[in-house]
Structure formats: structure tokens, C-alpha cells
Write a protein that holds these residues in place. Structure first.
Motif, PDB file in Angstrom:
ATOM      1  N   UNK A 112       0.803  -1.218   0.000  1.00  0.00           N
ATOM      2  CA  UNK A 112       0.000   0.000   0.000  1.00  0.00           C
ATOM      3  C   UNK A 112       0.835   1.266   0.000  1.00  0.00           C
ATOM      4  N   UNK A 113       2.096   1.161   0.414  1.00  0.00           N
ATOM      5  CA  UNK A 113       2.964   2.336   0.402  1.00  0.00           C
ATOM      6  C   UNK A 113       3.234   2.831  -1.024  1.00  0.00           C
ATOM      7  N   UNK A 114       2.958   1.986  -2.016  1.00  0.00           N
ATOM      8  CA  UNK A 114       3.118   2.420  -3.414  1.00  0.00           C
ATOM      9  C   UNK A 114       2.163   3.557  -3.765  1.00  0.00           C
ATOM     10  N   UNK A 115       1.102   3.735  -2.974  1.00  0.00           N
ATOM     11  CA  UNK A 115       0.166   4.829  -3.261  1.00  0.00           C
ATOM     12  C   UNK A 115       0.861   6.182  -3.197  1.00  0.00           C
ATOM     13  N   UNK A 116       1.934   6.278  -2.430  1.00  0.00           N
ATOM     14  CA  UNK A 116       2.610   7.554  -2.270  1.00  0.00           C
ATOM     15  C   UNK A 116       3.421   7.957  -3.503  1.00  0.00           C
ATOM     16  N   UNK A 117       3.454   7.092  -4.506  1.00  0.00           N
ATOM     17  CA  UNK A 117       4.060   7.448  -5.788  1.00  0.00           C
ATOM     18  C   UNK A 117       3.197   8.504  -6.488  1.00  0.00           C
ATOM     19  N   UNK A 118       1.900   8.446  -6.265  1.00  0.00           N
ATOM     20  CA  UNK A 118       0.956   9.378  -6.888  1.00  0.00           C
ATOM     21  C   UNK A 118       0.991  10.711  -6.118  1.00  0.00           C
ATOM     22  N   UNK A 119       1.291  11.815  -6.792  1.00  0.00           N
ATOM     23  CA  UNK A 119       1.427  13.101  -6.102  1.00  0.00           C
ATOM     24  C   UNK A 119       0.180  13.535  -5.315  1.00  0.00           C
ATOM     25  N   UNK A 120      -1.013  13.228  -5.779  1.00  0.00           N
ATOM     26  CA  UNK A 120      -2.239  13.642  -5.086  1.00  0.00           C
ATOM     27  C   UNK A 120      -2.424  12.964  -3.731  1.00  0.00           C
ATOM     28  N   UNK A 121      -1.716  11.885  -3.515  1.00  0.00           N
ATOM     29  CA  UNK A 121      -1.859  11.111  -2.279  1.00  0.00           C
ATOM     30  C   UNK A 121      -0.874  11.569  -1.206  1.00  0.00           C
ATOM     31  N   UNK A 167       1.244  13.346   1.603  1.00  0.00           N
ATOM     32  CA  UNK A 167       0.874  14.165   2.765  1.00  0.00           C
ATOM     33  C   UNK A 167       2.155  14.625   3.451  1.00  0.00           C
ATOM     34  N   UNK A 168       2.077  15.659   4.280  1.00  0.00           N
ATOM     35  CA  UNK A 168       3.271  16.070   5.030  1.00  0.00           C
ATOM     36  C   UNK A 168       3.769  14.946   5.944  1.00  0.00           C
ATOM     37  N   UNK A 169       5.086  14.872   6.102  1.00  0.00           N
ATOM     38  CA  UNK A 169       5.707  13.810   6.905  1.00  0.00           C
ATOM     39  C   UNK A 169       5.173  13.804   8.332  1.00  0.00           C
ATOM     40  N   UNK A 170       4.951  14.966   8.924  1.00  0.00           N
ATOM     41  CA  UNK A 170       4.429  15.029  10.295  1.00  0.00           C
ATOM     42  C   UNK A 170       3.047  14.379  10.384  1.00  0.00           C
ATOM     43  N   UNK A 171       2.188  14.640   9.395  1.00  0.00           N
ATOM     44  CA  UNK A 171       0.853  14.013   9.375  1.00  0.00           C
ATOM     45  C   UNK A 171       0.996  12.497   9.314  1.00  0.00           C
ATOM     46  N   UNK A 172       1.932  12.020   8.491  1.00  0.00           N
ATOM     47  CA  UNK A 172       2.144  10.577   8.330  1.00  0.00           C
ATOM     48  C   UNK A 172       2.595   9.950   9.643  1.00  0.00           C
ATOM     49  N   UNK A 173       3.534  10.592  10.298  1.00  0.00           N
ATOM     50  CA  UNK A 173       4.055  10.058  11.564  1.00  0.00           C
ATOM     51  C   UNK A 173       2.961  10.039  12.627  1.00  0.00           C
ATOM     52  N   UNK A 174       2.218  11.132  12.742  1.00  0.00           N
ATOM     53  CA  UNK A 174       1.140  11.199  13.742  1.00  0.00           C
ATOM     54  C   UNK A 174       0.087  10.127  13.459  1.00  0.00           C
ATOM     55  N   UNK A 178      -9.266  17.845   3.844  1.00  0.00           N
ATOM     56  CA  UNK A 178      -8.217  17.506   2.875  1.00  0.00           C
ATOM     57  C   UNK A 178      -8.837  16.618   1.805  1.00  0.00           C
ATOM     58  N   UNK A 179      -8.100  16.371   0.745  1.00  0.00           N
ATOM     59  CA  UNK A 179      -8.641  15.591  -0.370  1.00  0.00           C
ATOM     60  C   UNK A 179      -8.868  14.126   0.032  1.00  0.00           C
ATOM     61  N   UNK A 180      -9.709  13.459  -0.728  1.00  0.00           N
ATOM     62  CA  UNK A 180     -10.006  12.049  -0.449  1.00  0.00           C
ATOM     63  C   UNK A 180      -8.754  11.180  -0.574  1.00  0.00           C
ATOM     64  N   UNK A 181      -7.894  11.366  -1.587  1.00  0.00           N
ATOM     65  CA  UNK A 181      -6.678  10.554  -1.630  1.00  0.00           C
ATOM     66  C   UNK A 181      -5.772  10.775  -0.417  1.00  0.00           C
ATOM     67  N   UNK A 182      -5.663  12.016   0.052  1.00  0.00           N
ATOM     68  CA  UNK A 182      -4.849  12.271   1.236  1.00  0.00           C
ATOM     69  C   UNK A 182      -5.491  11.666   2.482  1.00  0.00           C
TER      70      UNK A 182
END
Length: 165
Positions: free
Chosen positions: A53-62, A64-71, A127-131
């Protein structure tokens, strides 16, 4: 080229319905799994499978800021995994390890689903649905990884230091 509107009501409804269907499927699978012996392989495969599922982050619309990801990951790890860890106990039956059946487990899963749906509905307004999907993927990944690490530790305590796969 067709441009997608990631904030369309149809996409929001579709993503919510899809999440509900997947969550209910997981609940049914978990209930059925309690009838089969647990192995190391069955414990570690779900988080390993989710790593794709981490491959989703290849798509720019998905992205998110690193802090949001960590939290998001830490909320899954420390908060959402706790009821699952508390509700999962193993028992040794004729040399095989089984998950003890617990009525509370289904209620725990339904409670987590409800909280997740409420959070999802609130967050996708900002925020957007992909994010939003990325945040909840990381939350789920943190939750499942911590739960499975805990299951593995419990499995080793029951079976001894060299568990069979």
C-alpha cells in the motif's frame, strides 16, 4: 485527458461504502479465523501484505506532510491497536495455538470501525479524499503492525523460543 474531481460527493460516498464493505469483510474473516490454528506465518503476513500500500505515495495527489504521516501511524500504533491487543488471547489446544473466542472482539472491531468512520468523515472535509486515504492507511498500518507484533510475542510465550511456522 480526464481530470478527476477528488472531492466529488459520489467519490466520498463510494469511498465510505467501500471502507464499510472491507471492514465488515475483515470482521467476518477474523471470526472464521478463530476456528483455525494460529501460525507465525498467519501472524506476520497481514502487515507484510499491507506494505504494498505504500506504493500509493508514488501518486502526487496522495502525498501528505511527513508530520501528518508520523502522527497517523503513531495514533494507530498506540491508540487503535490497544483494544485489539487487549481482546486477543491465545490458548494451547492439543499442541496447537488458537485464538480464544471472545464476544467482545466483534464489538471491539465494530467500535473501531465506528470511530474510524467518524474521523474519516470529519477529516475528508478538510483535505482531499486521496490524502484522507493515505492518512487512514498509515493509521491502519500502525494499528495492525503493533497488534501483530503483540500477537507474535504472545505466540512465542505460549509455544517456546523456537515457534514453528
Amino acid at each position: 485527458m480526464v481530470q478527476l474531481d477528488f472531492n466529488s460527493p459520489i467519490l466520498q460516498i463510494g469511498s465510505t461504502v467501500g471502507m464499510l464493505v472491507m471492514a465488515l469483510a475483515v470482521i467476518l474473516i477474523r471470526v472464521k479465523a478463530s476456528h483455525r490454528p494460529v501460525t507465525v506465518r498467519k501472524i506476520i503476513i497481514p502487515p507484510l501484505g499491507m506494505t504494498t500500500g505504500f506504493l500509493m505515495f508514488v501518486v502526487p495527489e496522495v502525498r501528505i506532510p511527513l508530520l501528518w504521516a508520523i502522527v497517523s501511524f503513531l495514533v494507530g500504533w498506540f491508540i487503535f491497536s490497544y483494544p485489539l491487543i487487549r481482546g486477543t488471547r491465545f490458548e494451547l489446544v492439543e499442541g496447537q495455538v488458537f485464538i480464544q473466542r471472545s464476544r467482545s472482539f466483534v464489538f471491539i472491531l465494530l467500535g473501531l470501525l465506528t470511530v474510524r468512520l467518524l474521523l474519516h468523515t470529519y477529516i475528508e472535509q478538510h483535505i482531499s479524499i486521496p490524502q484522507t486515504g493515505a492518512l487512514f492507511f498509515l493509521l491502519a498500518y500502525g494499528m495492525i503492525t503493533h497488534w501483530r507484533v503483540s500477537m507474535y510475542r504472545q505466540y512465542v510465550r505460549i509455544t517456546g523460543p523456537n515457534p514453528a511456522a
